[in-house]
Design an enzyme around this catalytic site. Structure first.
Site, PDB file in Angstrom:
ATOM      1  N   ASN A  77       0.820  -1.211   0.000  1.00 12.96           N
ATOM      2  CA  ASN A  77       0.000   0.000   0.000  1.00 12.96           C
ATOM      3  C   ASN A  77       0.856   1.262   0.000  1.00 12.96           C
ATOM      4  O   ASN A  77       0.552   2.236  -0.707  1.00 12.96           O
ATOM      5  CB  ASN A  77      -0.934   0.011   1.214  1.00 12.96           C
ATOM      6  CG  ASN A  77      -2.145  -0.895   1.029  1.00 12.96           C
ATOM      7  OD1 ASN A  77      -2.574  -1.135  -0.093  1.00 12.96           O
ATOM      8  ND2 ASN A  77      -2.678  -1.391   2.126  1.00 12.96           N
TER       9      ASN A  77
ATOM     10  N   GLU B 164      -6.139  -7.097   5.634  1.00 13.44           N
ATOM     11  CA  GLU B 164      -5.601  -8.214   4.847  1.00 13.44           C
ATOM     12  C   GLU B 164      -5.735  -9.542   5.586  1.00 13.44           C
ATOM     13  O   GLU B 164      -5.064 -10.519   5.241  1.00 13.44           O
ATOM     14  CB  GLU B 164      -4.134  -7.946   4.486  1.00 13.44           C
ATOM     15  CG  GLU B 164      -3.145  -8.027   5.624  1.00 13.44           C
ATOM     16  CD  GLU B 164      -2.995  -6.745   6.417  1.00 13.44           C
ATOM     17  OE1 GLU B 164      -1.942  -6.569   7.054  1.00 13.44           O
ATOM     18  OE2 GLU B 164      -3.927  -5.906   6.417  1.00 13.44           O
TER      19      GLU B 164
END
Length: 202
Positions: free
Chosen positions: A74, A109
């Site tokens: 990210n 996640e």
């Protein structure tokens, strides 16, 4: 036929309403990004379905999955790339599981898989296969190619504990152990993992 037709016309709004309500309910129980079940579904399953399954002698393996170094993705490539990787992991898991398993996006996640009536071997084999299959995917973004891996921890319900949320916590602790001991691996819950006193309270 006329009576049936009249009945169908009269009940059509009720049937349409029920179909719409069920569609909204399903939408409320699934994760928009991955199409997997969400935590609300998990809570509903635990509250409504699990007690009957336990009475019938059903057992489960609880697997906790987490993408290794996901924050780095990210931070480096942006959240759109991160979302794409999450979708690819979801697809990999869907392709790997059978009809006796379901997947929950637990948050970020993190994913949870519940495997019905597992053996020691079948639970390990499923976790290992997901770990292996996902690590084969080559991601290409911004002219760069890379691979990602997952760490997996798993426990057995009710043999490790007959408290389902505690069993989920045991799987989580096993996942943490997998990450703490090198990542990209599968770790089965063992009481020896509960080293510190605070963990023994879980």
């Amino acid at each position: 036929i006329g009576i049936i037709k009249k009945y169908l016309e009269e009940t059509k709004p009720i049937l349409e309403s029920k179909i719409l309500m069920e569609a909204l309910r399903q939408k409320n129980l699934t994760d928009a990004l991955t199409g997997l079940f969400n935590r609300k579904y998990l809570d509903e399953f635990i509250d409504k379905k699990l007690p009957n399954e336990v009475k019938n002698g059903t057992t489960y393996a609880i697997m906790f999955l987490d993408i290794d170094y996901f924050k780095m993705v990210n931070d480096t490539y942006g959240h759109d790339v991160g979302d794409d990787i999450l979708r690819k992991l979801a697809h990999t898991m869907k392709q790997t599981i059978g009809e006796n398993e379901f997947i929950v996006r637990y948050g970020g996640e993190e994913f949870l898989i519940l495997m019905k009536n597992p053996t020691q071997e079948s639970a390990y084999d499923l976790a290992h296969k997901i770990n292996q299959e996902f690590s084969k995917i080559v991601f290409n973004y911004g002219g760069e190619s890379f691979k990602k891996t997952v760490s997996i921890g798993y426990s057995f319900f009710p043999s490790d504990t007959d408290q389902i949320y505690k069993c989920i916590k045991y799987a989580d602790i096993s996942l943490y152990e997998a990450k703490a001991t090198g990542r990209n691996k599968v770790v089965k819950f063992d009481k020896d993992i509960l080293k510190s006193g605070d963990k023994l309270d879980y």
